[in-house]
Design a protein around this motif. Structure first.
Motif, PDB file in Angstrom:
ATOM      1  N   ASP A  46       0.774  -1.299  -0.072  1.00 50.18           N
ATOM      2  CA  ASP A  46      -0.135   0.053   0.010  1.00 50.18           C
ATOM      3  C   ASP A  46       0.865   1.428   0.079  1.00 50.18           C
ATOM      4  O   ASP A  46       0.434   2.353  -0.251  1.00 50.18           O
ATOM      5  CB  ASP A  46      -0.813  -0.072   1.150  1.00 50.18           C
ATOM      6  CG  ASP A  46      -1.853  -1.139   1.304  1.00 50.18           C
ATOM      7  OD1 ASP A  46      -2.011  -1.690   0.260  1.00 50.18           O
ATOM      8  OD2 ASP A  46      -2.263  -1.522   2.371  1.00 50.18           O
ATOM      9  N   ARG A  47       2.125   1.226   0.541  1.00 54.46           N
ATOM     10  CA  ARG A  47       3.049   2.230   0.592  1.00 54.46           C
ATOM     11  C   ARG A  47       4.537   1.598   0.116  1.00 54.46           C
ATOM     12  O   ARG A  47       4.723   0.461   0.362  1.00 54.46           O
ATOM     13  CB  ARG A  47       3.128   2.715   1.954  1.00 54.46           C
ATOM     14  CG  ARG A  47       1.889   3.331   2.527  1.00 54.46           C
ATOM     15  CD  ARG A  47       2.009   3.891   3.922  1.00 54.46           C
ATOM     16  NE  ARG A  47       1.728   2.487   4.719  1.00 54.46           N
ATOM     17  CZ  ARG A  47       1.964   2.556   5.927  1.00 54.46           C
ATOM     18  NH1 ARG A  47       2.326   3.423   6.524  1.00 54.46           N
ATOM     19  NH2 ARG A  47       1.958   1.456   6.664  1.00 54.46           N
ATOM     20  N   ILE A  48       4.950   2.744  -0.200  1.00 56.62           N
ATOM     21  CA  ILE A  48       6.650   2.321  -0.581  1.00 56.62           C
ATOM     22  C   ILE A  48       7.501   2.363   0.342  1.00 56.62           C
ATOM     23  O   ILE A  48       8.241   1.486   0.744  1.00 56.62           O
ATOM     24  CB  ILE A  48       7.224   3.272  -1.721  1.00 56.62           C
ATOM     25  CG1 ILE A  48       6.302   2.740  -3.039  1.00 56.62           C
ATOM     26  CG2 ILE A  48       8.585   2.998  -1.928  1.00 56.62           C
ATOM     27  CD1 ILE A  48       6.639   3.595  -4.283  1.00 56.62           C
ATOM     28  N   VAL A  49       7.115   3.491   1.386  1.00 52.79           N
ATOM     29  CA  VAL A  49       8.224   3.832   2.522  1.00 52.79           C
ATOM     30  C   VAL A  49       7.188   3.893   3.867  1.00 52.79           C
ATOM     31  O   VAL A  49       5.998   4.456   3.645  1.00 52.79           O
ATOM     32  CB  VAL A  49       8.833   5.025   2.354  1.00 52.79           C
ATOM     33  CG1 VAL A  49       9.631   5.387   3.810  1.00 52.79           C
ATOM     34  CG2 VAL A  49       9.643   5.027   1.363  1.00 52.79           C
ATOM     35  N   LYS A  50       7.520   3.160   4.896  1.00 54.25           N
ATOM     36  CA  LYS A  50       6.678   3.169   6.205  1.00 54.25           C
ATOM     37  C   LYS A  50       7.730   4.118   7.018  1.00 54.25           C
ATOM     38  O   LYS A  50       9.025   3.641   7.526  1.00 54.25           O
ATOM     39  CB  LYS A  50       6.744   1.886   6.642  1.00 54.25           C
ATOM     40  CG  LYS A  50       5.897   1.989   8.062  1.00 54.25           C
ATOM     41  CD  LYS A  50       5.749   0.565   8.480  1.00 54.25           C
ATOM     42  CE  LYS A  50       4.856   0.525   9.959  1.00 54.25           C
ATOM     43  NZ  LYS A  50       4.767  -0.760  10.129  1.00 54.25           N
ATOM     44  N   ILE A  51       7.261   5.225   7.425  1.00 49.53           N
ATOM     45  CA  ILE A  51       7.994   5.929   8.373  1.00 49.53           C
ATOM     46  C   ILE A  51       7.544   5.727  10.036  1.00 49.53           C
ATOM     47  O   ILE A  51       6.410   5.679  10.426  1.00 49.53           O
ATOM     48  CB  ILE A  51       7.463   7.653   8.198  1.00 49.53           C
ATOM     49  CG1 ILE A  51       7.619   8.043   6.892  1.00 49.53           C
ATOM     50  CG2 ILE A  51       8.166   8.385   9.346  1.00 49.53           C
ATOM     51  CD1 ILE A  51       9.067   7.869   6.284  1.00 49.53           C
ATOM     52  N   ALA A  52       8.713   5.188  10.383  1.00 49.81           N
ATOM     53  CA  ALA A  52       8.106   4.749  11.934  1.00 49.81           C
ATOM     54  C   ALA A  52       7.990   5.872  12.737  1.00 49.81           C
ATOM     55  O   ALA A  52       8.219   7.134  12.565  1.00 49.81           O
ATOM     56  CB  ALA A  52       9.434   4.138  12.499  1.00 49.81           C
ATOM     57  N   ALA A  53       7.121   5.829  14.177  1.00 47.53           N
ATOM     58  CA  ALA A  53       6.957   6.706  14.861  1.00 47.53           C
ATOM     59  C   ALA A  53       7.949   7.322  15.695  1.00 47.53           C
ATOM     60  O   ALA A  53       9.055   6.725  15.787  1.00 47.53           O
ATOM     61  CB  ALA A  53       6.056   6.120  16.110  1.00 47.53           C
ATOM     62  N   ARG A  54       8.043   8.532  16.247  1.00 47.55           N
ATOM     63  CA  ARG A  54       9.083   9.215  16.862  1.00 47.55           C
ATOM     64  C   ARG A  54       9.426   8.295  18.150  1.00 47.55           C
ATOM     65  O   ARG A  54       8.386   8.297  18.862  1.00 47.55           O
ATOM     66  CB  ARG A  54       8.878  10.729  17.031  1.00 47.55           C
ATOM     67  CG  ARG A  54       9.875  11.431  17.934  1.00 47.55           C
ATOM     68  CD  ARG A  54       9.666  12.864  17.971  1.00 47.55           C
ATOM     69  NE  ARG A  54       8.447  13.285  18.314  1.00 47.55           N
ATOM     70  CZ  ARG A  54       7.922  13.280  19.516  1.00 47.55           C
ATOM     71  NH1 ARG A  54       8.899  13.141  20.650  1.00 47.55           N
ATOM     72  NH2 ARG A  54       6.825  13.642  20.064  1.00 47.55           N
ATOM     73  N   PRO A  55      10.664   8.114  18.309  1.00 51.41           N
ATOM     74  CA  PRO A  55      10.874   7.499  19.618  1.00 51.41           C
ATOM     75  C   PRO A  55      10.492   8.229  20.615  1.00 51.41           C
ATOM     76  O   PRO A  55      10.555   9.579  20.771  1.00 51.41           O
ATOM     77  CB  PRO A  55      12.443   7.193  19.560  1.00 51.41           C
ATOM     78  CG  PRO A  55      12.818   7.225  18.226  1.00 51.41           C
ATOM     79  CD  PRO A  55      11.825   8.056  17.450  1.00 51.41           C
ATOM     80  N   LYS A  56       9.647   7.613  21.682  1.00 51.75           N
ATOM     81  CA  LYS A  56       9.350   8.294  22.836  1.00 51.75           C
ATOM     82  C   LYS A  56      10.163   9.175  23.696  1.00 51.75           C
ATOM     83  O   LYS A  56       9.983  10.312  24.130  1.00 51.75           O
ATOM     84  CB  LYS A  56       8.414   7.615  23.698  1.00 51.75           C
ATOM     85  CG  LYS A  56       6.971   6.842  23.168  1.00 51.75           C
ATOM     86  CD  LYS A  56       6.388   5.816  24.117  1.00 51.75           C
ATOM     87  CE  LYS A  56       5.071   5.576  23.182  1.00 51.75           C
ATOM     88  NZ  LYS A  56       4.500   4.652  24.098  1.00 51.75           N
TER      89      LYS A  56
END
Length: 76
Positions: A46-56
């Motif tokens: 569905d996406r080419i790149v998956k951006i991870a969440a910012r580390p807490k």
């Protein structure tokens, strides 16, 4: 939703190194190239790149110093 994994990116790069037509497609139309690769291996992205969440533990004002984020490898 799914995006190519690190393992997929390794295989995508290997394919681009072996197949000059695929490499050209990857450089000119990455979305189409990733779709083609997905069909070949039985996956749909569905996406080419998956951006991870910012580390807490990382504050927004410190993001410019954050060096542990991972990303897909740069293209060929």
């Amino acid at each position: 939703m799914s995006a190519p994994t690190t393992k997929d990116w390794g295989r995508i790069h290997a394919k681009a190194w072996r197949d000059s037509d695929f490499r050209k497609l990857l450089e000119q139309d990455p979305k189409k190239a990733i779709t083609q690769y997905g069909k070949e291996v039985g996956k749909k992205f569905d996406r080419i790149v998956k951006i991870a969440a910012r580390p807490k533990k990382v504050k927004p004002e410190d993001l410019h110093r954050h060096k542990t984020a991972t990303a897909p490898p740069a293209c060929c």
